[in-house]
Design a protein around this motif. Structure first.
Motif, PDB file in Angstrom:
ATOM      1  N   ALA A  43      -5.977 -16.225  -4.815  1.00 43.83           N
ATOM      2  CA  ALA A  43      -4.691 -16.836  -5.162  1.00 43.83           C
ATOM      3  C   ALA A  43      -3.985 -17.411  -3.940  1.00 43.83           C
ATOM      4  CB  ALA A  43      -3.792 -15.818  -5.852  1.00 43.83           C
ATOM      5  N   GLY A  44      -4.405 -16.978  -2.748  1.00 43.62           N
ATOM      6  CA  GLY A  44      -3.788 -17.465  -1.522  1.00 43.62           C
ATOM      7  C   GLY A  44      -2.883 -16.466  -0.835  1.00 43.62           C
ATOM      8  N   ALA A  45      -2.924 -15.201  -1.277  1.00 44.86           N
ATOM      9  CA  ALA A  45      -2.094 -14.158  -0.680  1.00 44.86           C
ATOM     10  C   ALA A  45      -2.891 -13.359   0.338  1.00 44.86           C
ATOM     11  CB  ALA A  45      -1.572 -13.217  -1.770  1.00 44.86           C
ATOM     12  N   ASP A  46      -2.192 -12.742   1.267  1.00 49.79           N
ATOM     13  CA  ASP A  46      -2.805 -11.758   2.151  1.00 49.79           C
ATOM     14  C   ASP A  46      -2.891 -10.434   1.409  1.00 49.79           C
ATOM     15  OD1 ASP A  46      -2.994 -13.586   4.263  1.00 49.79           O
ATOM     16  OD2 ASP A  46      -0.970 -13.119   4.951  1.00 49.79           O
ATOM     17  N   VAL A  47      -3.816  -9.585   1.833  1.00 45.23           N
ATOM     18  CA  VAL A  47      -4.105  -8.356   1.095  1.00 45.23           C
ATOM     19  C   VAL A  47      -3.880  -7.138   1.974  1.00 45.23           C
ATOM     20  CG1 VAL A  47      -5.869  -7.056  -0.151  1.00 45.23           C
ATOM     21  CG2 VAL A  47      -5.821  -9.557  -0.310  1.00 45.23           C
ATOM     22  N   LEU A  48      -3.215  -6.144   1.394  1.00 50.16           N
ATOM     23  CA  LEU A  48      -3.076  -4.833   2.011  1.00 50.16           C
ATOM     24  C   LEU A  48      -3.696  -3.819   1.063  1.00 50.16           C
ATOM     25  CD1 LEU A  48      -1.884  -2.985   4.241  1.00 50.16           C
ATOM     26  CD2 LEU A  48       0.189  -2.824   2.841  1.00 50.16           C
ATOM     27  N   ARG A  49      -4.735  -3.119   1.499  1.00 52.67           N
ATOM     28  CA  ARG A  49      -5.371  -2.138   0.633  1.00 52.67           C
ATOM     29  C   ARG A  49      -4.580  -0.837   0.668  1.00 52.67           C
ATOM     30  NH1 ARG A  49     -10.584  -3.093  -1.129  1.00 52.67           N
ATOM     31  NH2 ARG A  49     -10.114  -1.267  -2.412  1.00 52.67           N
ATOM     32  N   GLY A  50      -4.396  -0.233  -0.512  1.00 52.23           N
ATOM     33  CA  GLY A  50      -3.671   1.029  -0.608  1.00 52.23           C
ATOM     34  C   GLY A  50      -3.065   1.184  -1.984  1.00 52.23           C
ATOM     35  N   ASP A  51      -2.288   2.244  -2.161  1.00 49.94           N
ATOM     36  CA  ASP A  51      -1.571   2.455  -3.417  1.00 49.94           C
ATOM     37  C   ASP A  51      -0.247   3.132  -3.125  1.00 49.94           C
ATOM     38  OD1 ASP A  51      -1.964   5.285  -3.252  1.00 49.94           O
ATOM     39  OD2 ASP A  51      -3.886   5.110  -4.281  1.00 49.94           O
ATOM     40  N   LEU A  52       0.496   3.479  -4.180  1.00 44.96           N
ATOM     41  CA  LEU A  52       1.840   4.009  -4.009  1.00 44.96           C
ATOM     42  C   LEU A  52       1.880   5.358  -3.311  1.00 44.96           C
ATOM     43  CD1 LEU A  52       3.714   3.120  -7.327  1.00 44.96           C
ATOM     44  CD2 LEU A  52       3.715   1.920  -5.131  1.00 44.96           C
ATOM     45  N   ARG A  53       0.757   6.046  -3.271  1.00 42.79           N
ATOM     46  CA  ARG A  53       0.732   7.345  -2.601  1.00 42.79           C
ATOM     47  C   ARG A  53       0.636   7.211  -1.087  1.00 42.79           C
ATOM     48  NH1 ARG A  53      -4.110   9.631  -6.152  1.00 42.79           N
ATOM     49  NH2 ARG A  53      -4.732   7.483  -5.689  1.00 42.79           N
ATOM     50  N   ASN A  54       0.308   6.010  -0.602  1.00 44.08           N
ATOM     51  CA  ASN A  54       0.196   5.775   0.843  1.00 44.08           C
ATOM     52  C   ASN A  54       1.571   5.408   1.406  1.00 44.08           C
ATOM     53  OD1 ASN A  54      -2.748   4.022  -0.126  1.00 44.08           O
ATOM     54  ND2 ASN A  54      -2.692   6.102   0.666  1.00 44.08           N
ATOM     55  N   VAL A  55       2.431   6.417   1.514  1.00 48.03           N
ATOM     56  CA  VAL A  55       3.841   6.172   1.832  1.00 48.03           C
ATOM     57  C   VAL A  55       4.018   5.484   3.180  1.00 48.03           C
ATOM     58  CG1 VAL A  55       6.064   7.287   2.241  1.00 48.03           C
ATOM     59  CG2 VAL A  55       4.618   8.066   0.367  1.00 48.03           C
ATOM     60  N   GLU A  56       3.279   5.896   4.184  1.00 49.09           N
ATOM     61  CA  GLU A  56       3.441   5.288   5.505  1.00 49.09           C
ATOM     62  C   GLU A  56       2.962   3.844   5.511  1.00 49.09           C
ATOM     63  OE1 GLU A  56       5.226   6.461   7.935  1.00 49.09           O
ATOM     64  OE2 GLU A  56       5.634   8.132   6.573  1.00 49.09           O
ATOM     65  N   THR A  57       1.945   3.547   4.739  1.00 46.76           N
ATOM     66  CA  THR A  57       1.485   2.160   4.608  1.00 46.76           C
ATOM     67  C   THR A  57       2.582   1.298   4.000  1.00 46.76           C
ATOM     68  OG1 THR A  57      -0.822   2.844   4.362  1.00 46.76           O
ATOM     69  CG2 THR A  57      -0.237   0.667   3.516  1.00 46.76           C
ATOM     70  N   LEU A  58       3.232   1.815   2.959  1.00 46.08           N
ATOM     71  CA  LEU A  58       4.335   1.090   2.322  1.00 46.08           C
ATOM     72  C   LEU A  58       5.490   0.893   3.303  1.00 46.08           C
ATOM     73  CD1 LEU A  58       4.479   2.938  -1.130  1.00 46.08           C
ATOM     74  CD2 LEU A  58       3.274   0.814  -0.585  1.00 46.08           C
ATOM     75  N   ARG A  59       5.802   1.927   4.026  1.00 45.70           N
ATOM     76  CA  ARG A  59       6.928   1.862   4.968  1.00 45.70           C
ATOM     77  C   ARG A  59       6.682   0.784   6.027  1.00 45.70           C
ATOM     78  NH1 ARG A  59      10.274   6.132   5.684  1.00 45.70           N
ATOM     79  NH2 ARG A  59       8.631   7.568   4.977  1.00 45.70           N
ATOM     80  N   THR A  60       5.469   0.764   6.577  1.00 47.22           N
ATOM     81  CA  THR A  60       5.136  -0.206   7.616  1.00 47.22           C
ATOM     82  C   THR A  60       5.154  -1.624   7.072  1.00 47.22           C
ATOM     83  OG1 THR A  60       3.782   1.416   8.794  1.00 47.22           O
ATOM     84  CG2 THR A  60       3.377  -0.906   9.278  1.00 47.22           C
ATOM     85  N   ALA A  61       4.579  -1.824   5.879  1.00 49.35           N
ATOM     86  CA  ALA A  61       4.541  -3.162   5.287  1.00 49.35           C
ATOM     87  C   ALA A  61       5.947  -3.675   5.003  1.00 49.35           C
ATOM     88  CB  ALA A  61       3.707  -3.134   4.008  1.00 49.35           C
ATOM     89  N   ALA A  62       6.807  -2.801   4.492  1.00 44.68           N
ATOM     90  CA  ALA A  62       8.186  -3.204   4.216  1.00 44.68           C
ATOM     91  C   ALA A  62       8.926  -3.559   5.503  1.00 44.68           C
ATOM     92  CB  ALA A  62       8.915  -2.094   3.471  1.00 44.68           C
ATOM     93  N   ALA A  63       8.722  -2.769   6.549  1.00 45.58           N
ATOM     94  CA  ALA A  63       9.406  -3.006   7.820  1.00 45.58           C
ATOM     95  C   ALA A  63       9.031  -4.352   8.420  1.00 45.58           C
ATOM     96  CB  ALA A  63       9.085  -1.883   8.799  1.00 45.58           C
TER      97      ALA A  63
END
Length: 307
Positions: A43-63
């Protein structure tokens, strides 16, 4: 903006990703599977592998993002304990991303379910969630709105029980499956109770507008059809499947529909007038009945909402 999107590979999320990309935004989408990652990349998006349980991954991506749209949720309604785990996971994810955005004035758009108010009352954006009426432990809205006072331009999009369109495999397809299996399109009671609805492409536009414009603390209604009588939904199903349509006693609904019976009996009309005035959102796609009558709901795969 560079936008981090959870739930980016889902039925609604994929439409949101497309809407963002088509309007000049860059997208980093969360993907749990190889197939989901491939679809996002195509679709043209960048990809981050993970799910909602990966809290630190979510935190870093949001930051690292200019804004966040949170659509992901573990959709499993088979057991209240499982649903409670899903709600807790969702709350933790929202807190992690909200904390990462605190003090930045960046947008954070969070998904909430439809609003339960007393039967027959037309729900508006000004209604607060009434925990006395809620039987499920999801607190997405309350958790998200805490960050409005912490320097986050947070808004909440309330979705109706039917977000429809080609590829939908949720509640309405479940009713179709039930009618096909039973040879009758049976609805509980007189069927005059109403469901609000929205086409997923119109919902996607609202998510983009919320990201770009919504003031902090906004509660937004993704409502196109204010209230479609349940009977009308089953009349289209019966006509399309060429099976009889009939009313059943509400007490039979639990046997026929299981955990969906409570949803079928809700009378939950809702308005999006405030949202439309605030953001200039104007739904343009077919309504639920017109969408059903296009026929694609009766040619595809069976429903897949767990339970």
């Amino acid at each position: 903006m560079r936008v981090f999107v959870t739930g980016a590979t889902g039925f609604i999320g994929s439409a949101v990703v497309r809407e963002l990309l088509d309007n000049g935004h860059k997208v980093l989408g969360l993907a749990r599977s190889d197939a989901g990652a491939d679809n996002l990349a195509q679709a043209g998006a960048d990809v981050l592998r993970g799910d909602l349980r990966n809290v630190e991954t979510l935190r870093t991506a949001a930051a690292e993002a200019d804004g966040v749209i949170h659509l992901a949720f573990i959709h499993d309604f088979t057991n209240l304990d499982v649903y409670a785990f899903a709600a807790q996971t969702d709350e933790q994810a929202i807190r992690a991303m909200g904390e990462a955005l605190a003090g930045s004035d960046r947008p954070f758009v969070v998904t909430s379910g439809f609003l339960q108010v007393p039967d027959g009352v037309v729900a508006t954006e000004e209604h607060n969630r009434d925990r006395a009426l809620e039987r499920l432990p999801r607190v997405s809205e309350e958790t998200a709105l805490e960050f409005a006072d912490q320097g986050v331009r947070v808004s909440v999009v309330r979705l109706p029980p039917s977000v429809h369109g080609e590829g939908d495999r949720a509640f309405v397809p479940m009713f179709i499956d039930s009618a096909r299996d039973a040879g009758v399109a049976a609805y509980p009671g007189d069927g005059v109770n109403r469901w609000p609805a929205v086409h997923r492409d119109d919902a996607a536009v609202l998510y983009r507008l919320a990201l770009e414009q919504a003031p902090a603390g906004s509660r937004l209604h993704a409502i196109q059809d204010a209230g479609v009588p349940i009977r009308e939904i089953f009349e289209v199903i019966g006509r399309r499947l060429d099976v009889p349509v009939r009313s059943i006693d509400p007490d039979e609904a639990g046997t026929r529909f299981g955990w969906m019976a409570g949803l079928l009996l809700l009378d939950a009309p809702a308005s999006s007038a405030i949202t439309q005035d605030l953001l200039g959102w104007r739904p343009t796609r077919p309504g639920l009945i017109a969408d059903l009558d296009e026929g694609h709901y009766f040619a595809g795969q069976r429903s897949s909402v767990t339970g």
